[in-house]
Design an enzyme around this catalytic site. Structure first.
Site, PDB file in Angstrom:
ATOM      1  N   GLU A 275      -5.495  -5.016  10.533  1.00 43.19           N
ATOM      2  CA  GLU A 275      -4.459  -4.011  10.752  1.00 43.19           C
ATOM      3  C   GLU A 275      -4.753  -3.260  12.049  1.00 43.19           C
ATOM      4  O   GLU A 275      -5.544  -2.296  12.051  1.00 43.19           O
ATOM      5  CB  GLU A 275      -4.426  -3.018   9.590  1.00 43.19           C
ATOM      6  CG  GLU A 275      -4.113  -3.647   8.263  1.00 43.19           C
ATOM      7  CD  GLU A 275      -3.563  -2.622   7.281  1.00 43.19           C
ATOM      8  OE1 GLU A 275      -2.477  -2.849   6.758  1.00 43.19           O
ATOM      9  OE2 GLU A 275      -4.205  -1.585   7.069  1.00 43.19           O
TER      10      GLU A 275
ATOM     11  N   GLY B   8       2.301   2.246  10.731  1.00 39.20           N
ATOM     12  CA  GLY B   8       3.237   3.358  10.577  1.00 39.20           C
ATOM     13  C   GLY B   8       3.938   3.751  11.860  1.00 39.20           C
ATOM     14  O   GLY B   8       4.551   4.812  11.938  1.00 39.20           O
TER      15      GLY B   8
ATOM     16  N   GLY C 192       2.799  -1.172   4.274  1.00 38.90           N
ATOM     17  CA  GLY C 192       2.836   0.247   3.929  1.00 38.90           C
ATOM     18  C   GLY C 192       4.262   0.704   3.678  1.00 38.90           C
ATOM     19  O   GLY C 192       4.835   0.468   2.614  1.00 38.90           O
ATOM     20  N   GLY C 193       4.870   1.304   4.693  1.00 41.99           N
ATOM     21  CA  GLY C 193       6.205   1.907   4.567  1.00 41.99           C
ATOM     22  C   GLY C 193       7.234   1.036   3.857  1.00 41.99           C
ATOM     23  O   GLY C 193       7.951   1.511   2.961  1.00 41.99           O
TER      24      GLY C 193
ATOM     25  N   SER D  48       3.300  -2.142  10.268  1.00 41.97           N
ATOM     26  CA  SER D  48       4.756  -2.198  10.460  1.00 41.97           C
ATOM     27  C   SER D  48       5.378  -3.535  10.090  1.00 41.97           C
ATOM     28  O   SER D  48       6.307  -4.003  10.761  1.00 41.97           O
ATOM     29  CB  SER D  48       5.112  -1.793  11.897  1.00 41.97           C
ATOM     30  OG  SER D  48       4.691  -0.462  12.147  1.00 41.97           O
TER      31      SER D  48
ATOM     32  N   ASN E 251       0.867  -1.175   0.000  1.00 46.03           N
ATOM     33  CA  ASN E 251       0.000   0.000   0.000  1.00 46.03           C
ATOM     34  C   ASN E 251       0.909   1.232   0.000  1.00 46.03           C
ATOM     35  O   ASN E 251       1.486   1.565   1.026  1.00 46.03           O
ATOM     36  CB  ASN E 251      -0.886  -0.058   1.259  1.00 46.03           C
ATOM     37  CG  ASN E 251      -1.718   1.193   1.453  1.00 46.03           C
ATOM     38  OD1 ASN E 251      -1.796   2.042   0.570  1.00 46.03           O
ATOM     39  ND2 ASN E 251      -2.339   1.307   2.622  1.00 46.03           N
ATOM     40  N   TRP E 252       1.016   1.855  -1.157  1.00 43.21           N
ATOM     41  CA  TRP E 252       1.960   2.974  -1.280  1.00 43.21           C
ATOM     42  C   TRP E 252       1.412   4.264  -0.699  1.00 43.21           C
ATOM     43  O   TRP E 252       2.109   5.272  -0.643  1.00 43.21           O
ATOM     44  CB  TRP E 252       2.349   3.184  -2.755  1.00 43.21           C
ATOM     45  CG  TRP E 252       3.101   2.029  -3.349  1.00 43.21           C
ATOM     46  CD1 TRP E 252       3.471   0.869  -2.707  1.00 43.21           C
ATOM     47  CD2 TRP E 252       3.590   1.905  -4.693  1.00 43.21           C
ATOM     48  NE1 TRP E 252       4.147   0.034  -3.575  1.00 43.21           N
ATOM     49  CE2 TRP E 252       4.237   0.644  -4.799  1.00 43.21           C
ATOM     50  CE3 TRP E 252       3.533   2.724  -5.814  1.00 43.21           C
ATOM     51  CZ2 TRP E 252       4.818   0.205  -5.979  1.00 43.21           C
ATOM     52  CZ3 TRP E 252       4.113   2.281  -6.994  1.00 43.21           C
ATOM     53  CH2 TRP E 252       4.757   1.037  -7.072  1.00 43.21           C
ATOM     54  N   LYS E 253       0.156   4.269  -0.331  1.00 44.51           N
ATOM     55  CA  LYS E 253      -0.504   5.448   0.252  1.00 44.51           C
ATOM     56  C   LYS E 253      -0.272   6.681  -0.633  1.00 44.51           C
ATOM     57  O   LYS E 253      -0.168   6.553  -1.847  1.00 44.51           O
ATOM     58  CB  LYS E 253      -0.037   5.658   1.693  1.00 44.51           C
ATOM     59  CG  LYS E 253      -0.204   4.372   2.527  1.00 44.51           C
ATOM     60  CD  LYS E 253      -0.054   4.568   3.990  1.00 44.51           C
ATOM     61  CE  LYS E 253      -0.225   3.231   4.702  1.00 44.51           C
ATOM     62  NZ  LYS E 253      -0.157   3.344   6.142  1.00 44.51           N
TER      63      LYS E 253
ATOM     64  N   GLU F  19      -6.840   4.593   7.743  1.00 43.07           N
ATOM     65  CA  GLU F  19      -6.691   6.027   7.484  1.00 43.07           C
ATOM     66  C   GLU F  19      -7.961   6.597   6.855  1.00 43.07           C
ATOM     67  O   GLU F  19      -8.308   7.754   7.074  1.00 43.07           O
ATOM     68  CB  GLU F  19      -5.451   6.267   6.604  1.00 43.07           C
ATOM     69  CG  GLU F  19      -4.180   6.106   7.428  1.00 43.07           C
ATOM     70  CD  GLU F  19      -3.023   5.446   6.707  1.00 43.07           C
ATOM     71  OE1 GLU F  19      -2.990   5.450   5.473  1.00 43.07           O
ATOM     72  OE2 GLU F  19      -2.143   4.893   7.421  1.00 43.07           O
TER      73      GLU F  19
ATOM     74  N   HIS G 184      -9.552   1.079   4.749  1.00 44.03           N
ATOM     75  CA  HIS G 184      -8.270   1.230   5.443  1.00 44.03           C
ATOM     76  C   HIS G 184      -8.458   2.154   6.653  1.00 44.03           C
ATOM     77  O   HIS G 184      -9.266   3.086   6.611  1.00 44.03           O
ATOM     78  CB  HIS G 184      -7.227   1.813   4.481  1.00 44.03           C
ATOM     79  CG  HIS G 184      -5.857   1.816   5.080  1.00 44.03           C
ATOM     80  ND1 HIS G 184      -5.431   2.809   5.924  1.00 44.03           N
ATOM     81  CD2 HIS G 184      -4.851   0.913   4.995  1.00 44.03           C
ATOM     82  CE1 HIS G 184      -4.197   2.518   6.327  1.00 44.03           C
ATOM     83  NE2 HIS G 184      -3.823   1.378   5.771  1.00 44.03           N
TER      84      HIS G 184
HETATM   85  P1  PGA Z   1       2.739   0.275   7.622  1.00 45.13           P
HETATM   86  O1  PGA Z   1       1.285   0.468   6.960  1.00 45.13           O
HETATM   87  O2  PGA Z   1       3.304  -1.008   7.057  1.00 45.13           O
HETATM   88  O3  PGA Z   1       3.519   1.480   7.194  1.00 45.13           O
HETATM   89  O4  PGA Z   1       2.549   0.196   9.087  1.00 45.13           O
HETATM   90  C1  PGA Z   1       0.421  -0.620   6.751  1.00 45.13           C
HETATM   91  C2  PGA Z   1      -0.876  -0.157   6.164  1.00 45.13           C
HETATM   92  O5  PGA Z   1      -1.339   0.930   6.532  1.00 45.13           O
HETATM   93  O6  PGA Z   1      -1.480  -0.844   5.317  1.00 45.13           O
END
Ligand code: PGA
Length: 245
Positions: A163, A169, A230-231, A209, A9-11, A97, A95
């Site tokens: 999640e 994050g 994500g990251g 994470s 997930n590149w956000k 967010e 998600h």
């Molecule tokens: P993260 O994000 O790996 O940076 O914690 C995961 C996500 O939000 O899907």
């Protein structure tokens, strides 16, 4: 047999040209990977270019969101059929967010899941508790509500991503045991809502994470079928190391 999926997930990161460079590097690194679905979810504006770049490779395309209406006066939104048109296979729905920063409700998420399935997209349906909910021993209650409302009247199989919000994050991963406990709870819930077969066939991913150093412990667990990253998906080498854990 349920499918193992590692999705990035590149956000809201990467320009179109940076996104194309990243996927170019990634597709080379994962070209020999078999039996694992490798998915990248770039921002909307890069989808078309990435779709061209991954043709003939084993990398699949996902979007980070979609709107539930088919078309019309919905400024700023993108429909499921528009995504399908640029060869998107998966779509992340609900998600944290989007739930907590952009105010998406379980009802909206339910509509989006149905719209995605109608358009033959595969939803990656995200659920997860806040830190205060975990500390108040409300994790199962929160997850049960999100799943029951998100999957209300949904007949087809979806991918689920657990999640925990406190792990996204933050560098703070759930331990494999904490994750497995919730994954098992979700699978049992699917047995009750659907049946044993659906529960066994549903891929349940962990997210929060995930990095090359912690993927092994998570994947060793019986009910963890992959990861939403994500990251660590923003660097081709890190993401491919996760894919090849
Ligand atoms: P993260 O994000 O790996 O940076 O914690 C995961 C996500 O939000 O899907």
């Amino acid at each position: 047999m349920r499918r193992v999926i590692i999705a990035g997930n590149w956000k809201m990161n990467k320009t179109v040209s940076d996104a194309v460079s990243l996927v170019k590097e990634l597709k080379e690194l994962v070209k020999d990977v078999k039996d694992i679905e490798v998915v990248v979810c770039p921002p909307f504006i890069a989808l078309n270019n990435i779709a061209e770049e991954i043709k003939g490779s084993n990398v699949k395309l996902g979007a980070q969101n979609a709107y539930f209406e088919k078309e019309g006066a919905f400024t700023g939104e993108v429909s499921c059929s528009m995504l399908k048109d640029v060869d998107v296979d998966y779509v992340i729905i609900g998600h944290s967010e989007r739930r907590h920063v952009l105010g998406e409700t379980d009802d909206v998420i339910n509509k989006k899941i149905k719209a995605a399935l109608d358009a033959k997209l595969k939803p990656i349906f995200c659920v997860g508790e806040l830190l205060e909910e975990r500390e108040a021993n409300k994790t199962n209650e929160v997850i049960e509500k999100q799943i029951k409302e998100g999957l209300k009247d949904v007949k087809d199989n979806v991918v689920i991503a657990y999640e925990p919000v406190w792990a996204i994050g933050t560098g703070k991963t759930a331990t494999p045991e904490q994750a497995e406990e919730v994954h098992l709870f979700i699978r049992d819930l699917l047995k009750k809502i659907y049946d044993d077969r659906v529960a066994e066939e549903t891929s349940i991913l962990y997210g929060g994470s995930v990095k090359p150093s912690n993927i092994q412990g998570l994947m060793d667990k019986a009910n963890i079928d992959g990861a939403l990253v994500g990251g660590a998906s923003l660097k081709a080498k890190d993401f491919s190391d996760i894919v090849k854990w």
